[in-house]
Write an enzyme that holds these catalytic residues in place. Structure first.
Site, PDB file in Angstrom:
ATOM      1  N   LYS A  13       0.841  -1.209   0.000  1.00  0.00           N
ATOM      2  CA  LYS A  13       0.000   0.000   0.000  1.00  0.00           C
ATOM      3  C   LYS A  13       0.874   1.256   0.000  1.00  0.00           C
ATOM      4  O   LYS A  13       0.661   2.176  -0.787  1.00  0.00           O
ATOM      5  CB  LYS A  13      -0.934   0.031   1.234  1.00  0.00           C
ATOM      6  N   ARG A  88     -10.198   0.875   7.838  1.00  0.00           N
ATOM      7  CA  ARG A  88      -9.801  -0.494   8.167  1.00  0.00           C
ATOM      8  C   ARG A  88     -10.934  -1.272   8.797  1.00  0.00           C
ATOM      9  O   ARG A  88     -10.789  -2.455   9.078  1.00  0.00           O
ATOM     10  CB  ARG A  88      -8.672  -0.429   9.186  1.00  0.00           C
ATOM     11  N   ARG A 127      11.689  -6.201   4.711  1.00  0.00           N
ATOM     12  CA  ARG A 127      11.722  -4.794   5.131  1.00  0.00           C
ATOM     13  C   ARG A 127      12.580  -4.638   6.388  1.00  0.00           C
ATOM     14  O   ARG A 127      13.343  -3.676   6.509  1.00  0.00           O
ATOM     15  CB  ARG A 127      10.296  -4.297   5.389  1.00  0.00           C
ATOM     16  N   ARG A 139      10.389  -1.237  12.398  1.00  0.00           N
ATOM     17  CA  ARG A 139       9.077  -0.928  12.972  1.00  0.00           C
ATOM     18  C   ARG A 139       8.805  -1.843  14.151  1.00  0.00           C
ATOM     19  O   ARG A 139       9.083  -3.044  14.089  1.00  0.00           O
ATOM     20  CB  ARG A 139       8.004  -1.105  11.895  1.00  0.00           C
ATOM     21  N   ARG A 150      -1.540  -8.725  13.196  1.00  0.00           N
ATOM     22  CA  ARG A 150      -1.958  -7.793  12.133  1.00  0.00           C
ATOM     23  C   ARG A 150      -2.739  -8.537  11.046  1.00  0.00           C
ATOM     24  O   ARG A 150      -3.745  -8.035  10.539  1.00  0.00           O
ATOM     25  CB  ARG A 150      -0.724  -7.101  11.538  1.00  0.00           C
TER      26      ARG A 150
HETATM   27  P1  AP5 Z   1       4.751  -1.645   1.923  1.00  0.00           P
HETATM   28  O1  AP5 Z   1       4.516  -0.773   0.738  1.00  0.00           O
HETATM   29  O2  AP5 Z   1       5.427  -1.076   3.112  1.00  0.00           O
HETATM   30  O3  AP5 Z   1       3.395  -2.369   2.340  1.00  0.00           O
HETATM   31  P2  AP5 Z   1       2.161  -1.841   3.178  1.00  0.00           P
HETATM   32  O4  AP5 Z   1       0.938  -2.467   2.590  1.00  0.00           O
HETATM   33  O5  AP5 Z   1       2.212  -0.366   3.313  1.00  0.00           O
HETATM   34  O6  AP5 Z   1       2.465  -2.575   4.562  1.00  0.00           O
HETATM   35  P3  AP5 Z   1       2.408  -2.061   6.056  1.00  0.00           P
HETATM   36  O7  AP5 Z   1       3.211  -3.035   6.841  1.00  0.00           O
HETATM   37  O8  AP5 Z   1       2.737  -0.616   6.165  1.00  0.00           O
HETATM   38  O9  AP5 Z   1       0.862  -2.275   6.326  1.00  0.00           O
HETATM   39  P4  AP5 Z   1       0.028  -2.222   7.589  1.00  0.00           P
HETATM   40  O10 AP5 Z   1      -1.342  -2.066   7.069  1.00  0.00           O
HETATM   41  O11 AP5 Z   1       0.252  -3.378   8.506  1.00  0.00           O
HETATM   42  O12 AP5 Z   1       0.626  -0.953   8.408  1.00  0.00           O
HETATM   43  P5  AP5 Z   1       0.094   0.499   8.710  1.00  0.00           P
HETATM   44  O13 AP5 Z   1       1.271   1.363   8.832  1.00  0.00           O
HETATM   45  O14 AP5 Z   1      -1.007   0.892   7.815  1.00  0.00           O
HETATM   46  O15 AP5 Z   1       5.588  -2.922   1.409  1.00  0.00           O
HETATM   47  C1  AP5 Z   1       6.047  -3.907   2.334  1.00  0.00           C
HETATM   48  C2  AP5 Z   1       7.433  -4.415   1.862  1.00  0.00           C
HETATM   49  O16 AP5 Z   1       7.257  -5.112   0.625  1.00  0.00           O
HETATM   50  C3  AP5 Z   1       8.449  -3.300   1.596  1.00  0.00           C
HETATM   51  O17 AP5 Z   1       9.729  -3.751   1.964  1.00  0.00           O
HETATM   52  C4  AP5 Z   1       8.361  -3.074   0.074  1.00  0.00           C
HETATM   53  O18 AP5 Z   1       9.564  -2.612  -0.466  1.00  0.00           O
HETATM   54  C5  AP5 Z   1       8.018  -4.477  -0.421  1.00  0.00           C
HETATM   55  N1  AP5 Z   1       7.161  -4.493  -1.616  1.00  0.00           N
HETATM   56  C6  AP5 Z   1       6.121  -3.649  -1.888  1.00  0.00           C
HETATM   57  N2  AP5 Z   1       5.555  -3.979  -3.073  1.00  0.00           N
HETATM   58  C7  AP5 Z   1       6.253  -5.057  -3.551  1.00  0.00           C
HETATM   59  C8  AP5 Z   1       6.116  -5.850  -4.745  1.00  0.00           C
HETATM   60  N3  AP5 Z   1       5.169  -5.595  -5.665  1.00  0.00           N
HETATM   61  N4  AP5 Z   1       7.000  -6.858  -4.905  1.00  0.00           N
HETATM   62  C9  AP5 Z   1       7.969  -7.124  -3.977  1.00  0.00           C
HETATM   63  N5  AP5 Z   1       8.139  -6.403  -2.821  1.00  0.00           N
HETATM   64  C10 AP5 Z   1       7.267  -5.378  -2.618  1.00  0.00           C
HETATM   65  O19 AP5 Z   1      -0.551   0.305  10.171  1.00  0.00           O
HETATM   66  C11 AP5 Z   1       0.254  -0.004  11.290  1.00  0.00           C
HETATM   67  C12 AP5 Z   1      -0.589  -0.047  12.537  1.00  0.00           C
HETATM   68  O20 AP5 Z   1      -1.132   1.261  12.796  1.00  0.00           O
HETATM   69  C13 AP5 Z   1      -1.801  -0.968  12.521  1.00  0.00           C
HETATM   70  O21 AP5 Z   1      -1.471  -2.318  12.846  1.00  0.00           O
HETATM   71  C14 AP5 Z   1      -2.677  -0.326  13.581  1.00  0.00           C
HETATM   72  O22 AP5 Z   1      -2.218  -0.628  14.875  1.00  0.00           O
HETATM   73  C15 AP5 Z   1      -2.452   1.157  13.328  1.00  0.00           C
HETATM   74  N6  AP5 Z   1      -3.393   1.712  12.322  1.00  0.00           N
HETATM   75  C16 AP5 Z   1      -3.062   2.237  11.101  1.00  0.00           C
HETATM   76  N7  AP5 Z   1      -4.171   2.627  10.454  1.00  0.00           N
HETATM   77  C17 AP5 Z   1      -5.212   2.353  11.276  1.00  0.00           C
HETATM   78  C18 AP5 Z   1      -6.632   2.502  11.153  1.00  0.00           C
HETATM   79  N8  AP5 Z   1      -7.185   3.016  10.018  1.00  0.00           N
HETATM   80  N9  AP5 Z   1      -7.397   2.105  12.169  1.00  0.00           N
HETATM   81  C19 AP5 Z   1      -6.859   1.588  13.312  1.00  0.00           C
HETATM   82  N10 AP5 Z   1      -5.540   1.397  13.502  1.00  0.00           N
HETATM   83  C20 AP5 Z   1      -4.726   1.779  12.483  1.00  0.00           C
HETATM   84 MG    MG Z   2       2.454   0.943   4.913  1.00  0.00          MG
END
Ligand code: AP5
Ligand code: MG
Length: 195
Positions: A13, A88, A127, A139, A150
């Site tokens: 994402k 979410r 990552r 992280r 997660r």
């Molecule tokens: P990356 O682009 O970082 O993936 P991502 O989908 O952004 O993954 P996240 O780990 O950030 O998702 P998440 O939803 O768990 O975390 P968030 O920060 O939103 O890519 C991942 C890796 O793969 C990278 O190394 C990249 O280089 C690689 N990659 C990407 N595309 C690729 C491809 N096509 N091929 C190969 N490699 C690839 O949330 C974190 C926490 O915050 C949550 O758990 C929760 O506690 C809280 N939170 C956030 N939003 C909310 C909400 N709306 N409501 C409640 N709590 C929330």
């Molecule tokens: Mg992310």
């Protein structure tokens, strides 16, 4: 354009949101980044969110909705935005519809990145390895226990959003297993755009 990027942890994402913001000239609104900044600053929101995030659980709707409501009113978001990691839960999606409706705005599309479970785990560990190699902090939720939570949280609370948006004719699914560049091309073409 007002877009949502939907997908499990590690689906890409954040990676695709950056490409979209470059192409569309609208900001990436990542609730995960906003919350991590709040934790780093030890703000009241950060202090409330930290433990939930470290366990891989969702932060309360109340906290997240107040962050998003304040962010979409800022001047750089007036031409549109790419929401990354929000909504979410169905409750957050309903609240977003209400928020946008009150502003006379609507979503243009919801892009769902589809990635196999095994690939998600590999991306998370990749990552972590990349951050360590650069001498950067990893992280707090990129560890096996939190990642398992997660994924479970995603299955239980976020998967229902696909049908929520499909029923509204907004959902576009993209194969997230391909290379970053290929996924970016497919994301753009699902919006009727070229890279
Ligand atoms: P990356 O682009 O970082 O993936 P991502 O989908 O952004 O993954 P996240 O780990 O950030 O998702 P998440 O939803 O768990 O975390 P968030 O920060 O939103 O890519 C991942 C890796 O793969 C990278 O190394 C990249 O280089 C690689 N990659 C990407 N595309 C690729 C491809 N096509 N091929 C190969 N490699 C690839 O949330 C974190 C926490 O915050 C949550 O758990 C929760 O506690 C809280 N939170 C956030 N939003 C909310 C909400 N709306 N409501 C409640 N709590 C929330
Ligand atoms: Mg992310």
């Amino acid at each position: 354009m007002r877009l949502i990027l939907l997908g499990p942890p590690g689906a890409g994402k954040g990676t695709q949101a950056v490409r979209l913001t470059e192409r569309l000239g609208v900001p990436q609104l990542s609730t995960g980044d906003m919350l991590r900044a709040a934790v780093a600053a030890s703000s009241p929101v950060g202090l409330q969110a930290q433990a939930m995030m470290e366990r891989g659980e969702l932060v309360s709707d109340e906290i997240v909705l107040s962050l998003v409501a304040a962010r979409i009113e800022q001047s750089d978001a007036q031409r549109g935005f790419v929401l990354d990691g929000f909504p979410r839960t169905v409750g957050q999606a309903v609240a977003l519809d209400t928020m946008l409706g009150e502003m006379g705005l609507a979503l243009d599309a919801v892009l769902e990145l589809q990635v196999d479970l095994n690939a998600l785990v590999a991306r998370m560990t990749g990552r972590v390895a990349e951050a360590r190699a650069r001498g950067e902090a990893t992280r707090a939720d990129d560890n096996p226990d939190a990642f398992r939570t997660r994924l479970e949280t995603y299955r239980e609370q976020t998967v229902p959003l696909s049908s929520y948006y499909a029923e509204r004719g907004l959902l576009r699914s993209v194969d997230g297993m391909l290379s970053v560049d290929r996924v970016a091309i497919d994301v753009m073409s699902s919006l009727g755009l070229k890279l």
